[in-house]
Motif scaffolding. Structure first.
Motif, PDB file in Angstrom:
ATOM      1  N   SER A 129      30.433  14.130   8.831  1.00  0.00           N
ATOM      2  CA  SER A 129      29.025  13.786   8.614  1.00  0.00           C
ATOM      3  C   SER A 129      28.204  15.028   8.317  1.00  0.00           C
ATOM      4  O   SER A 129      28.306  16.041   9.014  1.00  0.00           O
ATOM      5  CB  SER A 129      28.483  13.088   9.866  1.00  0.00           C
ATOM      6  N   SER A 175      25.959   8.111  10.896  1.00  0.00           N
ATOM      7  CA  SER A 175      25.923   9.258   9.987  1.00  0.00           C
ATOM      8  C   SER A 175      24.968   8.949   8.840  1.00  0.00           C
ATOM      9  O   SER A 175      24.650   7.799   8.574  1.00  0.00           O
ATOM     10  CB  SER A 175      27.322   9.554   9.457  1.00  0.00           C
ATOM     11  N   PRO A 225      31.210   7.553  14.099  1.00  0.00           N
ATOM     12  CA  PRO A 225      30.563   8.344  13.041  1.00  0.00           C
ATOM     13  C   PRO A 225      31.597   9.000  12.143  1.00  0.00           C
ATOM     14  O   PRO A 225      32.786   9.056  12.475  1.00  0.00           O
ATOM     15  CB  PRO A 225      29.767   9.384  13.834  1.00  0.00           C
ATOM     16  N   ASP A 226      31.133   9.487  11.035  1.00  0.00           N
ATOM     17  CA  ASP A 226      31.984  10.209  10.091  1.00  0.00           C
ATOM     18  C   ASP A 226      32.286  11.594  10.677  1.00  0.00           C
ATOM     19  O   ASP A 226      31.367  12.346  11.002  1.00  0.00           O
ATOM     20  CB  ASP A 226      31.236  10.345   8.761  1.00  0.00           C
ATOM     21  N   GLN A 271      23.362  13.769  11.523  1.00  0.00           N
ATOM     22  CA  GLN A 271      23.304  12.690  12.511  1.00  0.00           C
ATOM     23  C   GLN A 271      21.872  12.614  13.037  1.00  0.00           C
ATOM     24  O   GLN A 271      21.565  13.181  14.085  1.00  0.00           O
ATOM     25  CB  GLN A 271      24.269  12.974  13.659  1.00  0.00           C
TER      26      GLN A 271
END
Length: 653
Positions: free
Chosen positions: A99, A110, A95-96, A102
């Motif tokens: 983000s 993300s 994931p970022d 989520q």
């Protein structure tokens, strides 16, 4: 403060992040998003777009262009709601780290978010001065998510609370947890609601005249769901650990910027009124803390009241001189806890000898430890001189998430003290001291419901957390027996969370469980003391100064009375308020009366037990008593009674 009108101009807010997914165009048919990702430990990064069911989107992965110092960048024609992850070196999907949301949890993709989509109704809200603050710490999940907390706002404002403080919302693994195992600091936890629902809660709080502070964790990442070590090894300081994991390298500008922008993101995009920085002693970088504070002050709108509060075991008074608003005052809690419960294990050892003398120093000078050696720090000096600071530089509390939840069974103070009269006296000090008071959720009802440590880990990590927690208590006398340790609640059992969650509706709202006499008494006690604070103290606290505190009696625990409270433990403290008037509090937590040399000058504005002033006028401070006096002209609506009389003489609206 009355609720704000709804006719203020509608506003939309967004903090432009220099990393992560930032919308740069939302025109119909022409959405555009800029992606920026720091992965100095990787040679190649792609953006992989996904559908809601977790499958790859029809579009091919998008190669990101390497830039300087480990940065990768890309532009994509994607709209709000798009789901994405980064593929590092052609293998792992992550994931970022920045983000904004989520929706499927920390292990999911993300989501691109249009921060400006939310329309703020109370755009004229500028916050409140710090001296008007009465904090109320709460756990959003335990109260039913953002909607559940919103339902509580009218009752909290009516009680006299002026600020709610939310335990961490930054995304952590599982649906339930305290929030200190954060792995994605920019994404509000999806189990509590959407980003817009969090903003709606904050907007509604502002409409009730309530500030909203957020507890943020900048000292470590949680053990599950953090991938930074795979693609950004320099984010961590090689060879150094905190009690909760690898230490972060705040010498690196990328790390400093990541958290400085996080603070501004919560303050500017979500309109929080302040942040409480968790355990900054584990960051161990005072220079960055000052830089953070300067960064925030320079980049919030002029005129806004924004408050930065520390939790700092080091008692570094210098950080409170110009950079930070206040610090949680553990010293105040520990002295009062020892006197109310008789406990002397763990960190209470440092306050077991003469707690009333240490409390006098807290009231007169701020910290109890100001450079003296501490027995729980291997005899090393702890703290810095603090007498020059305003009393509002310190946040006082009798209970909070740590002091309840870090106990084996999450016991509330009322259960441990087993002496309501002494607890009332200590509560009066909490609510009426010029230090800033903090309450923990449901405290105002005299709650005995536990607040236990809960998580939602799985597999080996769940086993390690459960057994590790039980091992922690082995050194305490009550848990030397293995059978007793096995009774400590499993943090991962959903029942532990349920046992810690109050009813979704407050007692005032509930027709099924209305306030009984006991809870009503406690609620009125808090309400009456906070009315005195609002009317007589708040307008006079901005430049208040402590004049010192004197110990009147200091007798150690001798088994008398209820076996917990000391035979005599009394003090008197004085402050000079903004208008020059003298404010005095006398406290006796023992079970014997104490002589006063002479009754303080001024009018009694609060007393517990009832009619305590009849004795103080004659030079006697009753047992289990707290009495407050104010010199000068005191309005005729000033209160001078405790909860057992409040219902016969309600304060004016």
């Amino acid at each position: 403060m009355s609720p704000l009108s709804h006719d203020s101009p509608i506003r939309h807010y967004s903090h432009c992040l220099p990393f992560g997914a930032q919308l740069t165009g939302v025109a119909p048919g022409k959405p555009h998003t800029r992606f920026r990702f720091w992965a100095p430990s990787c040679s190649a990064v792609q953006i992989v777009f996904e559908t809601a069911d977790g499958s790859a989107a029809a579009s091919a992965p998008l190669d990101m262009t390497p830039s300087h110092n480990g940065w990768f960048e890309a532009q994509a024609p994607c709209a709000p709601g798009a789901l994405y992850r980064y593929r590092i070196d052609g293998q792992q999907l992550v994931p970022d780290p920045a983000s904004r949301f989520q929706p499927q949890g920390v292990h999911g993709p993300s989501q691109v978010v249009d921060a400006r989509a939310f329309a703020w109704r109370h755009a004229n809200w500028q916050g409140r001065p710090w001296e008007e603050t009465v904090l109320y710490e709460l756990h959003v999940g335990a109260l039913g998510g953002y909607a559940g907390v919103m339902n509580r706002l009218p009752a909290l404002a009516e009680l006299g609370v002026t600020a709610i403080e939310l335990m961490p919302l930054n995304d952590f693994p599982g649906e339930r947890g305290w929030g200190y195992d954060v792995v994605l600091p920019y994404a509000p936890h999806a189990a509590y609601g959407t980003p817009d629902e969090l903003k709606a809660l904050i907007d509604a709080a502002h409409g009730h005249g309530l500030q909203v502070l957020l507890d943020v964790v900048y000292n470590h990442f949680g053990p599950d769901g953090n991938w930074l070590g795979q693609y950004a090894k320099p984010f961590f300081k090689a060879g150094k650990r905190t009690p909760w994991g690898d230490a972060l390298d705040f010498e690196r500008p990328e790390v400093r910027d990541f958290y400085s922008d996080n603070a501004l993101y919560w303050l500017n995009e979500y309109r929080f009124d302040g942040l409480r920085l968790d355990a900054v002693h584990a960051i161990d970088n005072p220079d960055w803390l000052r830089e953070l504070a300067d960064h925030v002050r320079a980049r919030v709108e002029p005129g806004r009241h924004v408050h930065l509060v520390l939790e700092n075991e080091h008692n570094e008074a210098n950080l409170l001189e110009s950079h930070f608003t206040a610090q949680w005052n553990d010293d105040a809690h520990h002295t009062l806890h020892v006197m109310l419960t008789g406990e002397s294990e763990g960190y209470y050892r440092a306050f077991a000898e003469h707690p009333i003398a240490q409390l006098a120093r807290v009231l007169g000078e701020g910290f109890a430890y100001q450079g003296e050696p501490s027995p729980v720090h291997d005899g090393r000096p702890r703290g810095e001189p603090s007498a020059h600071l305003s009393p509002t530089s310190f946040v006082m509390f009798l209970q909070n998430h740590d002091q309840i939840g870090n106990r084996a069974f999450g016991d509330r103070l009322r259960t441990l003290a087993n002496d309501d009269d002494a607890l009332r006296a200590a509560t009066a000090l909490l609510l009426l001291s010029p230090q800033i008071p903090l309450l923990f959720m449901e405290e105002e009802y005299g709650s005995t419901q536990p607040f236990q440590f809960f998580t939602a880990f799985e597999g080996d990590l769940a086993d390690a957390v459960r057994e590790g927690r039980r091992r922690e208590f082995k050194a305490f006398a009550a848990f030397t027996d293995a059978t007793r340790r096995e009774q400590i609640p499993d943090p991962n059992d959903v029942r532990t969370f349920e046992n810690s969650s109050p009813p979704v509706q407050s007692p005032e709202q509930s027709s099924n469980a209305p306030l009984d006499g006991d809870r009503l008494d406690w609620m009125h006690f808090y309400k009456s003391a906070l009315a005195v604070r609002a009317r007589l103290l708040m307008p006079r606290l901005r430049h208040a100064r402590a004049l010192g505190a004197t110990v009147l009696a200091d007798d150690r625990h001798d088994g008398g009375g209820d076996g917990n409270t000391p035979r005599r433990a009394a003090l008197i403290a004085r402050w000079r308020l903004d208008d020059g008037e003298i404010y005095t509090i006398a406290l006796n937590l023992g079970h014997e009366c104490v002589r006063l040399e002479r009754a303080p000058e001024g009018m009694v504005v609060f007393e517990t037990p009832p009619r305590a002033r009849d004795l103080t006028d004659n030079g006697v401070l009753p047992e289990r008593a707290c009495v407050a006096w104010l010199t000068g002209d005191v309005p005729d609506y000033a209160l001078h009674h405790d909860a057992r009389e409040v219902r016969r003489e309600e304060p004016h609206a």
